[in-house]
Design a protein around this motif. Structure first.
Motif, PDB file in Angstrom:
ATOM      1  N   TRP A  86     -12.202  -3.133  -5.016  1.00  0.00           N
ATOM      2  CA  TRP A  86     -11.806  -1.744  -5.137  1.00  0.00           C
ATOM      3  C   TRP A  86     -10.312  -1.654  -4.890  1.00  0.00           C
ATOM      4  CZ3 TRP A  86     -12.476   2.801  -1.387  1.00  0.00           C
ATOM      5  CH2 TRP A  86     -12.394   4.008  -2.088  1.00  0.00           C
ATOM      6  N   VAL A  87      -9.561  -1.301  -5.907  1.00  0.00           N
ATOM      7  CA  VAL A  87      -8.103  -1.298  -5.859  1.00  0.00           C
ATOM      8  C   VAL A  87      -7.546  -0.478  -4.697  1.00  0.00           C
ATOM      9  CG1 VAL A  87      -6.016  -0.625  -7.122  1.00  0.00           C
ATOM     10  CG2 VAL A  87      -7.798  -1.928  -8.278  1.00  0.00           C
ATOM     11  N   TRP A 105      -4.284  -1.466   1.050  1.00  0.00           N
ATOM     12  CA  TRP A 105      -4.020  -1.419   2.491  1.00  0.00           C
ATOM     13  C   TRP A 105      -4.716  -2.505   3.289  1.00  0.00           C
ATOM     14  CZ3 TRP A 105      -8.279  -1.090   5.466  1.00  0.00           C
ATOM     15  CH2 TRP A 105      -9.407  -0.465   4.947  1.00  0.00           C
ATOM     16  N   GLU A 106      -5.730  -3.128   2.752  1.00  0.00           N
ATOM     17  CA  GLU A 106      -6.493  -4.149   3.475  1.00  0.00           C
ATOM     18  C   GLU A 106      -5.581  -5.327   3.858  1.00  0.00           C
ATOM     19  OE1 GLU A 106      -8.890  -6.586   5.257  1.00  0.00           O
ATOM     20  OE2 GLU A 106      -9.704  -4.650   4.620  1.00  0.00           O
ATOM     21  N   LEU A 158      -4.511   1.481   9.134  1.00  0.00           N
ATOM     22  CA  LEU A 158      -4.028   0.451   8.236  1.00  0.00           C
ATOM     23  C   LEU A 158      -3.502   1.038   6.939  1.00  0.00           C
ATOM     24  CD1 LEU A 158      -6.623  -2.399   8.716  1.00  0.00           C
ATOM     25  CD2 LEU A 158      -4.247  -2.363   9.446  1.00  0.00           C
ATOM     26  N   ALA A 159      -4.196   2.053   6.415  1.00  0.00           N
ATOM     27  CA  ALA A 159      -3.764   2.668   5.161  1.00  0.00           C
ATOM     28  C   ALA A 159      -2.368   3.276   5.305  1.00  0.00           C
ATOM     29  CB  ALA A 159      -4.759   3.729   4.708  1.00  0.00           C
ATOM     30  N   ARG A 160      -2.027   3.754   6.498  1.00  0.00           N
ATOM     31  CA  ARG A 160      -0.691   4.313   6.753  1.00  0.00           C
ATOM     32  C   ARG A 160       0.291   3.230   7.206  1.00  0.00           C
ATOM     33  NH1 ARG A 160      -3.417   7.975  10.356  1.00  0.00           N
ATOM     34  NH2 ARG A 160      -2.182   6.947  11.939  1.00  0.00           N
ATOM     35  N   GLN A 161      -0.187   2.024   7.350  1.00  0.00           N
ATOM     36  CA  GLN A 161       0.574   0.884   7.867  1.00  0.00           C
ATOM     37  C   GLN A 161       1.130   1.177   9.263  1.00  0.00           C
ATOM     38  OE1 GLN A 161       3.277  -0.791   4.983  1.00  0.00           O
ATOM     39  NE2 GLN A 161       1.562  -1.562   3.808  1.00  0.00           N
ATOM     40  N   ASP A 162       0.326   1.853  10.061  1.00  0.00           N
ATOM     41  CA  ASP A 162       0.650   2.101  11.465  1.00  0.00           C
ATOM     42  C   ASP A 162       0.018   0.963  12.268  1.00  0.00           C
ATOM     43  OD1 ASP A 162       1.106   2.976  14.021  1.00  0.00           O
ATOM     44  OD2 ASP A 162       0.374   5.021  13.657  1.00  0.00           O
ATOM     45  N   PHE A 163       0.660  -0.199  12.211  1.00  0.00           N
ATOM     46  CA  PHE A 163       0.106  -1.407  12.794  1.00  0.00           C
ATOM     47  C   PHE A 163      -0.044  -1.310  14.308  1.00  0.00           C
ATOM     48  CE2 PHE A 163       2.491  -3.162   9.009  1.00  0.00           C
ATOM     49  CZ  PHE A 163       1.377  -3.183   8.195  1.00  0.00           C
ATOM     50  N   ASP A 164       0.924  -0.696  14.962  1.00  0.00           N
ATOM     51  CA  ASP A 164       0.841  -0.567  16.418  1.00  0.00           C
ATOM     52  C   ASP A 164      -0.403   0.213  16.828  1.00  0.00           C
ATOM     53  OD1 ASP A 164       3.196  -2.019  16.873  1.00  0.00           O
ATOM     54  OD2 ASP A 164       4.436  -0.221  16.644  1.00  0.00           O
ATOM     55  N   ALA A 218      -5.993 -10.032  13.631  1.00  0.00           N
ATOM     56  CA  ALA A 218      -5.230 -11.284  13.619  1.00  0.00           C
ATOM     57  C   ALA A 218      -4.341 -11.364  12.380  1.00  0.00           C
ATOM     58  CB  ALA A 218      -6.172 -12.479  13.682  1.00  0.00           C
ATOM     59  N   MET A 219      -4.841 -10.884  11.242  1.00  0.00           N
ATOM     60  CA  MET A 219      -4.027 -10.892  10.025  1.00  0.00           C
ATOM     61  C   MET A 219      -2.823  -9.963  10.168  1.00  0.00           C
ATOM     62  SD  MET A 219      -6.853 -11.103   6.995  1.00  0.00           S
ATOM     63  CE  MET A 219      -7.481 -12.695   6.471  1.00  0.00           C
TER      64      MET A 219
END
Length: 175
Positions: free
Chosen positions: A142-143, A148-149, A1-7, A34-35
């Motif tokens: 926590w910023v 990434w959350e 998620l932090a890398r935005q590698d959603f797949d 789901a989000m």
């Protein structure tokens, strides 16, 4: 998620035991998945992912209507699948069930959930105002995680939210 590698995140969610169990202990993982799906525009998959969990949570809430954990999970799950009125009602009930004046930590966490629900249901102004208030409470948010959350995805790109994330006082160590 932090890398935005959603797949990859969604692939792992299908392969790791327990993560796909939307009615079990991995509720947070299922709600996050789901989000991500909803954020990517696949609202049907998001709704399918949380359908059973929402039904089970609603049934459990009939037996324990002030359980803040159930109320929070129901609020986030309903927000993720676009059930705006239900999401807001559950979030408000969680805040009312244990207000900050009676339990500073649990009450504030319910306020975080409500802010997330507000963001997902289209009230960015109120969500950002509440997050700004909560950022002033030590240990509440926590910023780096907010960056990434998936809970905060609807606020990404909003200059006010980005200003909160980039404000040095919100990233300062507390010691």
């Amino acid at each position: 998620l932090a890398r935005q590698d959603f797949d990859e995140f969604l692939r792992l969610g299908r392969e790791v035991p327990g993560v796909n169990d939307s009615g079990g202990a991995m509720v947070t993982g299922a709600t996050r998945a789901a989000m991500v799906m909803a954020f990517r525009g696949d609202h049907a998959a998001a709704a399918n992912r949380l359908k059973v969990f929402i039904e089970q949570t609603q049934a459990r809430l009939k037996l324990d209507p002030t359980n803040i954990h159930l109320l929070r999970h129901a609020a986030l799950a309903c927000a993720a699948v676009g059930r705006k009125e239900e999401a807001r009602a559950y979030a408000d009930q969680a805040v009312a069930a244990r207000p900050e004046s009676k339990d500073a930590r649990a009450g504030a966490y319910s306020c975080v959930v409500r802010a997330i629900v507000l963001a997902w249901t289209g009230d960015k102004d109120q969500a950002i105002a509440e997050l700004a208030r909560l950022l002033r409470k030590p240990g509440m948010l926590w910023v780096p995680v907010m960056k990434w959350e998936p809970s905060y995805y609807p606020l990404h790109g909003d200059p006010r939210f980005e200003a909160l994330l980039n404000d040095p006082k919100n990233n300062a160590p507390l010691f």
